[in-house]
Design an enzyme around this catalytic site. Structure first.
Site, PDB file in Angstrom:
ATOM      1  N   PHE A   4      38.375   1.178 -13.001  1.00 31.28           N
ATOM      2  CA  PHE A   4      37.427   2.218 -13.396  1.00 31.28           C
ATOM      3  C   PHE A   4      35.984   1.732 -13.284  1.00 31.28           C
ATOM      4  O   PHE A   4      35.059   2.543 -13.374  1.00 31.28           O
ATOM      5  CB  PHE A   4      37.662   2.634 -14.849  1.00 31.28           C
ATOM      6  N   ALA A   5      35.786   0.427 -13.142  1.00 30.64           N
ATOM      7  CA  ALA A   5      34.443  -0.150 -13.207  1.00 30.64           C
ATOM      8  C   ALA A   5      33.562   0.414 -12.100  1.00 30.64           C
ATOM      9  O   ALA A   5      33.901   0.325 -10.920  1.00 30.64           O
ATOM     10  CB  ALA A   5      34.517  -1.670 -13.102  1.00 30.64           C
ATOM     11  N   ASP A  24      35.059  12.780  -5.938  1.00 35.96           N
ATOM     12  CA  ASP A  24      35.017  13.736  -4.831  1.00 35.96           C
ATOM     13  C   ASP A  24      33.679  13.721  -4.101  1.00 35.96           C
ATOM     14  O   ASP A  24      33.549  14.290  -3.011  1.00 35.96           O
ATOM     15  CB  ASP A  24      35.340  15.149  -5.319  1.00 35.96           C
ATOM     16  N   GLU A  25      32.675  13.060  -4.670  1.00 37.50           N
ATOM     17  CA  GLU A  25      31.356  13.040  -4.039  1.00 37.50           C
ATOM     18  C   GLU A  25      31.352  12.289  -2.710  1.00 37.50           C
ATOM     19  O   GLU A  25      30.422  12.440  -1.912  1.00 37.50           O
ATOM     20  CB  GLU A  25      30.321  12.457  -4.996  1.00 37.50           C
ATOM     21  N   TYR A  49      24.897   6.563  -4.685  1.00 35.81           N
ATOM     22  CA  TYR A  49      26.102   6.420  -5.503  1.00 35.81           C
ATOM     23  C   TYR A  49      27.351   6.750  -4.700  1.00 35.81           C
ATOM     24  O   TYR A  49      28.298   5.951  -4.630  1.00 35.81           O
ATOM     25  CB  TYR A  49      26.030   7.318  -6.732  1.00 35.81           C
ATOM     26  N   SER A  66      28.220   4.243  -2.064  1.00 36.13           N
ATOM     27  CA  SER A  66      28.819   3.009  -2.583  1.00 36.13           C
ATOM     28  C   SER A  66      30.287   3.220  -2.945  1.00 36.13           C
ATOM     29  O   SER A  66      31.126   2.341  -2.717  1.00 36.13           O
ATOM     30  CB  SER A  66      28.034   2.496  -3.791  1.00 36.13           C
ATOM     31  N   ARG A  76      17.088  17.727  -7.902  1.00 29.68           N
ATOM     32  CA  ARG A  76      17.364  16.336  -7.536  1.00 29.68           C
ATOM     33  C   ARG A  76      17.200  16.170  -6.027  1.00 29.68           C
ATOM     34  O   ARG A  76      17.647  17.031  -5.253  1.00 29.68           O
ATOM     35  CB  ARG A  76      18.793  15.986  -7.945  1.00 29.68           C
TER      36      ARG A  76
END
Length: 351
Positions: free
Chosen positions: A80-81, A134-135, A158, A161, A290
């Site tokens: 999960f990290a 899902d991003e 994000y 990555s 954003r």
């Protein structure tokens, strides 16, 4: 008793997952770096529990991970990290690459070496489950949904990555045979959520009498997944998923961001009305969008339902009501977060 090594357990999804796992009789070894979003108070109820072992450390520390694997001999590793806030990745992408990419690689290398040395029966049963988003698929138009075969097209530091980490997990399966599973989930919400994300941020700001920031026109669409449903999906994939496969996890609850904010306002008006009698919606303030904001995410989780029998138990209305109630009755936890370095400020608004 099964033993799981869980990374990132002091965060939102990992914390909820660990609480549920220990309650179900799993021995959990936790590795967490306790970055800004990690909160030990999330798991305060497990203090003194012999089936819960916490170790402060980084997944990028291969020697530490190797020691924990050898000492505790887990039957599965669940990763999960992650650094997970898009706005923070816009302001400082380096930390996201370090944790989500470099850290995942170090974790995979340590786990691969541990797995290869296991006896045959334990090696066959071992699993590495990687929790993703899902991003990584990018953005959608007004129609369609992400499936497991949707090409990756990440649009933020994000999501880029996380896409890289997904590819590393896949590569370690195809190259080394490591028995991996990957889940890609939609937007989670529920208890213990760090208040930089939309739902807990709106609750905290509404109660503080502050403006409720809505990016752009507020019509960005997300599929909302109650965290308890997500935890159940992960357990299901771990128990029954096909090695090497990816499973999308969604809540079947698409909502515009403004609709989410309005739902929270209505619940707060009902359970914690303002002293002046004004509706909470009067606090809504539209702000600059954003940079690179994805317009719509939607998850097709039919593979998970058809193959493994999982589907969400909570509607959005049920989940958001339970979430608002949790924050109203757990203000001590919220205040503990706000007593740190975070003050509900906006991050990553400009490039």
């Amino acid at each position: 008793m099964a033993t799981w090594l869980v990374t990132g357990r002091a965060g939102f999804i990992g914390g909820n997952f660990v609480l549920e796992a220990v309650s179900r009789g799993i021995r959990v070894v936790n590795l967490d770096a306790l970055t800004y979003a990690g909160n030990l108070n999330t798991l305060a109820s497990l203090e003194g529990n012999a089936d819960h072992i916490f170790v402060k450390g980084d997944i990028g520390d291969g020697a530490l991970v190797t020691r924990l694997l050898q000492e505790h001999q887990p039957d599965a590793v669940l990763n999960f990290a992650a650094e997970s806030h898009v706005d923070r990745s816009i302001e400082g992408p380096g930390a996201f690459i370090q944790t989500n990419v470099v850290g995942t690689l170090a974790l995979l290398e340590a786990v691969r070496d541990y797995w290869k040395a296991l006896p045959d029966t334990r090696r066959d049963a071992f699993r590495f489950l990687h929790v993703s988003t899902d991003e990584v698929y990018g953005t959608l138009g007004e129609t369609g949904k992400f499936t497991e075969t949707t090409p990756y097209a990440p649009n933020s530091p994000y999501s880029a990555s996380k896409a890289a980490s997904d590819h590393l997990v896949r590569a370690f399966h195809h190259t080394y045979g490591l028995p991996v599973l990957t889940t890609n989930c939609s937007n989670n919400y529920g208890p213990y959520h760090f208040p930089e994300k939309l739902i807990p941020l709106v609750i905290a700001k509404a109660l503080a009498g502050e403006p409720l920031p809505v990016y752009g026109d507020g019509k960005q669409v997300r599929d909302w997944l109650f965290v308890s449903d997500h935890c159940e999906a992960i357990r299901t994939v771990l128990a029954k998923g096909r090695v090497g496969e990816t499973y999308n996890v969604g809540g079947n609850s698409e909502r515009q961001n403004i609709e989410v904010v309005q739902a929270i306002c209505a619940l707060l008006d009902q359970h914690r009305p303002r002293e002046d009698g004004k509706p909470r919606e009067s606090q809504i303030a539209y702000v600059t969008d954003r940079p690179g904001h994805d317009r719509r995410y939607a998850i097709d989780a039919s593979k998970l339902k058809d193959e493994l029998g999982w589907e969400p138990a909570y509607t959005f209305e049920q989940g958001i009501a339970q979430t608002v109630d949790w924050y109203l009755t757990n203000q001590t936890w919220v205040q503990g977060v706000l007593d740190g370095s975070y003050r509900l400020e906006r991050i990553g608004a400009t490039v």
